[in-house]
Design a protein around this motif. Structure first.
Motif, PDB file in Angstrom:
ATOM      1  N   PRO A   1     -15.308  -0.025 -57.864  1.00  0.00           N
ATOM      2  CA  PRO A   1     -14.858   0.574 -56.599  1.00  0.00           C
ATOM      3  C   PRO A   1     -15.958   1.373 -55.913  1.00  0.00           C
ATOM      4  CG  PRO A   1     -13.206   0.881 -58.309  1.00  0.00           C
ATOM      5  CD  PRO A   1     -14.438   0.323 -58.989  1.00  0.00           C
ATOM      6  N   ARG A   2     -15.886   1.421 -54.594  1.00  0.00           N
ATOM      7  CA  ARG A   2     -16.940   2.078 -53.829  1.00  0.00           C
ATOM      8  C   ARG A   2     -17.056   3.553 -54.147  1.00  0.00           C
ATOM      9  NH1 ARG A   2     -16.975  -0.360 -47.670  1.00  0.00           N
ATOM     10  NH2 ARG A   2     -17.459  -2.525 -48.238  1.00  0.00           N
ATOM     11  N   HIS A   3     -15.922   4.239 -54.341  1.00  0.00           N
ATOM     12  CA  HIS A   3     -16.006   5.677 -54.587  1.00  0.00           C
ATOM     13  C   HIS A   3     -16.695   5.961 -55.920  1.00  0.00           C
ATOM     14  CE1 HIS A   3     -12.460   5.175 -57.230  1.00  0.00           C
ATOM     15  NE2 HIS A   3     -12.765   6.345 -57.728  1.00  0.00           N
ATOM     16  N   ILE A   4     -16.555   5.039 -56.898  1.00  0.00           N
ATOM     17  CA  ILE A   4     -17.228   5.218 -58.174  1.00  0.00           C
ATOM     18  C   ILE A   4     -18.728   4.993 -58.017  1.00  0.00           C
ATOM     19  CG2 ILE A   4     -17.467   4.291 -60.510  1.00  0.00           C
ATOM     20  CD1 ILE A   4     -14.504   3.810 -60.564  1.00  0.00           C
ATOM     21  N   ARG A   5     -19.097   4.032 -57.215  1.00  0.00           N
ATOM     22  CA  ARG A   5     -20.520   3.801 -56.946  1.00  0.00           C
ATOM     23  C   ARG A   5     -21.133   5.021 -56.268  1.00  0.00           C
ATOM     24  NH1 ARG A   5     -21.238  -2.398 -54.810  1.00  0.00           N
ATOM     25  NH2 ARG A   5     -20.092  -3.422 -56.485  1.00  0.00           N
ATOM     26  N   ARG A   6     -20.391   5.568 -55.301  1.00  0.00           N
ATOM     27  CA  ARG A   6     -20.882   6.757 -54.601  1.00  0.00           C
ATOM     28  C   ARG A   6     -21.042   7.921 -55.572  1.00  0.00           C
ATOM     29  NH1 ARG A   6     -17.876   5.131 -50.186  1.00  0.00           N
ATOM     30  NH2 ARG A   6     -16.049   6.155 -51.035  1.00  0.00           N
ATOM     31  N   ASN A   7     -20.032   8.093 -56.435  1.00  0.00           N
ATOM     32  CA  ASN A   7     -20.104   9.176 -57.427  1.00  0.00           C
ATOM     33  C   ASN A   7     -21.321   9.026 -58.321  1.00  0.00           C
ATOM     34  OD1 ASN A   7     -17.767  10.326 -56.468  1.00  0.00           O
ATOM     35  ND2 ASN A   7     -16.443   9.545 -58.096  1.00  0.00           N
ATOM     36  N   MET A   8     -21.582   7.792 -58.769  1.00  0.00           N
ATOM     37  CA  MET A   8     -22.699   7.592 -59.676  1.00  0.00           C
ATOM     38  C   MET A   8     -24.021   7.819 -58.959  1.00  0.00           C
ATOM     39  SD  MET A   8     -22.842   7.131 -62.868  1.00  0.00           S
ATOM     40  CE  MET A   8     -24.307   7.286 -63.891  1.00  0.00           C
ATOM     41  N   ARG A   9     -24.107   7.454 -57.704  1.00  0.00           N
ATOM     42  CA  ARG A   9     -25.336   7.726 -56.952  1.00  0.00           C
ATOM     43  C   ARG A   9     -25.546   9.228 -56.779  1.00  0.00           C
ATOM     44  NH1 ARG A   9     -23.875   3.148 -54.153  1.00  0.00           N
ATOM     45  NH2 ARG A   9     -23.018   4.252 -52.360  1.00  0.00           N
ATOM     46  N   ASP A  10     -24.439   9.952 -56.555  1.00  0.00           N
ATOM     47  CA  ASP A  10     -24.545  11.418 -56.453  1.00  0.00           C
ATOM     48  C   ASP A  10     -25.014  12.012 -57.781  1.00  0.00           C
ATOM     49  OD1 ASP A  10     -23.660  11.280 -53.844  1.00  0.00           O
ATOM     50  OD2 ASP A  10     -21.586  11.839 -54.313  1.00  0.00           O
ATOM     51  N   ILE A  11     -24.483  11.488 -58.871  1.00  0.00           N
ATOM     52  CA  ILE A  11     -24.886  11.968 -60.201  1.00  0.00           C
ATOM     53  C   ILE A  11     -26.367  11.680 -60.434  1.00  0.00           C
ATOM     54  CG2 ILE A  11     -24.618  11.537 -62.677  1.00  0.00           C
ATOM     55  CD1 ILE A  11     -21.603  11.167 -62.129  1.00  0.00           C
ATOM     56  N   GLU A  12     -26.802  10.469 -60.088  1.00  0.00           N
ATOM     57  CA  GLU A  12     -28.203  10.106 -60.292  1.00  0.00           C
ATOM     58  C   GLU A  12     -29.127  10.997 -59.463  1.00  0.00           C
ATOM     59  OE1 GLU A  12     -28.477   5.978 -59.395  1.00  0.00           O
ATOM     60  OE2 GLU A  12     -27.099   5.403 -60.990  1.00  0.00           O
ATOM     61  N   ALA A  13     -28.725  11.276 -58.217  1.00  0.00           N
ATOM     62  CA  ALA A  13     -29.547  12.140 -57.364  1.00  0.00           C
ATOM     63  C   ALA A  13     -29.644  13.543 -57.959  1.00  0.00           C
ATOM     64  CB  ALA A  13     -28.957  12.195 -55.956  1.00  0.00           C
ATOM     65  N   ALA A  14     -28.518  14.039 -58.485  1.00  0.00           N
ATOM     66  CA  ALA A  14     -28.519  15.370 -59.089  1.00  0.00           C
ATOM     67  C   ALA A  14     -29.323  15.379 -60.386  1.00  0.00           C
ATOM     68  CB  ALA A  14     -27.084  15.828 -59.342  1.00  0.00           C
ATOM     69  N   LEU A  15     -29.230  14.292 -61.161  1.00  0.00           N
ATOM     70  CA  LEU A  15     -30.021  14.189 -62.388  1.00  0.00           C
ATOM     71  C   LEU A  15     -31.506  14.258 -62.077  1.00  0.00           C
ATOM     72  CD1 LEU A  15     -28.113  11.391 -64.363  1.00  0.00           C
ATOM     73  CD2 LEU A  15     -28.617  13.693 -65.221  1.00  0.00           C
ATOM     74  N   GLN A  16     -31.919  13.529 -61.066  1.00  0.00           N
ATOM     75  CA  GLN A  16     -33.337  13.498 -60.703  1.00  0.00           C
ATOM     76  C   GLN A  16     -33.819  14.867 -60.241  1.00  0.00           C
ATOM     77  OE1 GLN A  16     -34.390  10.969 -57.337  1.00  0.00           O
ATOM     78  NE2 GLN A  16     -36.267  10.372 -58.402  1.00  0.00           N
ATOM     79  N   LYS A  17     -33.057  15.495 -59.353  1.00  0.00           N
ATOM     80  CA  LYS A  17     -33.460  16.787 -58.801  1.00  0.00           C
ATOM     81  C   LYS A  17     -33.443  17.880 -59.867  1.00  0.00           C
ATOM     82  CE  LYS A  17     -32.338  20.096 -55.144  1.00  0.00           C
ATOM     83  NZ  LYS A  17     -31.439  20.384 -53.978  1.00  0.00           N
ATOM     84  N   THR A  18     -32.386  17.904 -60.686  1.00  0.00           N
ATOM     85  CA  THR A  18     -32.239  18.973 -61.669  1.00  0.00           C
ATOM     86  C   THR A  18     -33.252  18.839 -62.798  1.00  0.00           C
ATOM     87  OG1 THR A  18     -29.864  19.000 -61.171  1.00  0.00           O
ATOM     88  CG2 THR A  18     -30.581  20.191 -63.130  1.00  0.00           C
ATOM     89  N   SER A  19     -33.529  17.622 -63.209  1.00  0.00           N
ATOM     90  CA  SER A  19     -34.518  17.431 -64.277  1.00  0.00           C
ATOM     91  C   SER A  19     -35.908  17.850 -63.807  1.00  0.00           C
ATOM     92  CB  SER A  19     -34.526  15.973 -64.740  1.00  0.00           C
ATOM     93  OG  SER A  19     -34.884  15.094 -63.682  1.00  0.00           O
ATOM     94  N   GLN A  20     -36.199  17.604 -62.522  1.00  0.00           N
ATOM     95  CA  GLN A  20     -37.493  18.036 -61.987  1.00  0.00           C
ATOM     96  C   GLN A  20     -37.567  19.553 -61.910  1.00  0.00           C
ATOM     97  OE1 GLN A  20     -37.695  15.977 -58.233  1.00  0.00           O
ATOM     98  NE2 GLN A  20     -38.454  14.071 -59.148  1.00  0.00           N
TER      99      GLN A  20
END
Length: 247
Positions: free
Chosen positions: A95-114
């Motif tokens: 579902p699209r909302h799950i894809r959006r959620n995972m993209r948000d998670i990935e963006a936060a993972l990238q920013k927070t790990s940096q």
């Protein structure tokens, strides 16, 4: 249409050698379908994959060239799997909302790990996304079946680019990328940098081929928690792989 009906309709027009191949390798379709569906969300119907796989088998039986030096089972397996993957792509099973959620998670993972200089934990991720920990973990649980690379990786109406377009030098086939030496190296390095528990989940799931319930028994946690750990590990790896693809 049931898988049995699909075979019956095909037999009305099939010549004997082709019909014999379909009869002999129909069980292969079922095995491949059940193996594939075990990695996917519960919303994916195994009968849909079986039906698509049977169509791939019929196509393989019609087009197989015995003089090409390839065994029919090898040739048919590729066509069957390809047909099943096409079915998943066309069905848009995530579902699209799950894809959006995972993209948000990935963006936060990238920013927070940096920011932290290390991999963030669940609480740090929830804080970074401005949501309660329970909500973050629920989002991870919903992302069951999220993969490293798959067709329709991003929605067409969003800002992101499709990952398979980013790897056009592999004929826009994301599965070809898996054979790339550099890709495999980056993937192995990424797994090594995962938190220990997530690394263990990946090893038990992909190397030992345990299901989520069995992994939960090994780790002493619930199946839903294993699902969260798996989704978060996949998210971390996707961040690393997309950085590599974008270079």
């Amino acid at each position: 249409m049931t898988p049995t009906r699909a075979i019956d309709l095909y037999r009305q027009h099939a010549v004997d050698p082709i019909e014999a191949r379909v009869d002999e390798f129909a069980p292969l379709v079922k095995r491949m379908a059940y193996h594939l569906v075990s990695k996917l969300p519960a919303s994916v119907e195994v009968n849909d994959l079986v039906q698509a796989g049977l169509i791939g088998l019929m196509d393989a039986a019609r087009n197989f060239d015995p003089t090409a030096g390839v065994q029919f089972e090898t040739y048919a397996s590729q066509r069957i799997r390809g047909a099943m993957l096409d079915e998943l792509r066309d069905a848009d099973w995530l579902p699209r909302h799950i894809r959006r959620n995972m993209r948000d998670i990935e963006a936060a993972l990238q920013k927070t790990s940096q920011t932290l200089g290390r991999q963030p934990n669940d609480s740090e991720m929830a804080h970074a996304m401005g949501i309660p920990l329970a909500t973050y973990q629920e989002m991870l649980g919903e992302c069951r079946g999220h993969q490293l690379i798959y067709y329709d990786d991003f929605d067409g109406d969003d800002d992101g680019e499709r990952l398979d377009q980013l790897v056009a030098d592999h004929d826009a086939n994301p599965f070809n990328t898996l054979a790339d030496t550099d890709f495999r190296r980056i993937l192995i390095e990424g797994i090594e940098y995962l938190p220990e528990r997530e690394k263990l989940v990946m090893a038990l799931y992909y190397e030992q081929e345990l299901n989520l319930k069995e992994i939960g028994a090994v780790l002493g946690v619930s199946e839903s928690r294993v699902c969260q750990l798996h989704s978060q590990a996949i998210g971390r790896l996707r961040v690393r792989l997309k950085d590599w693809v974008g270079r």
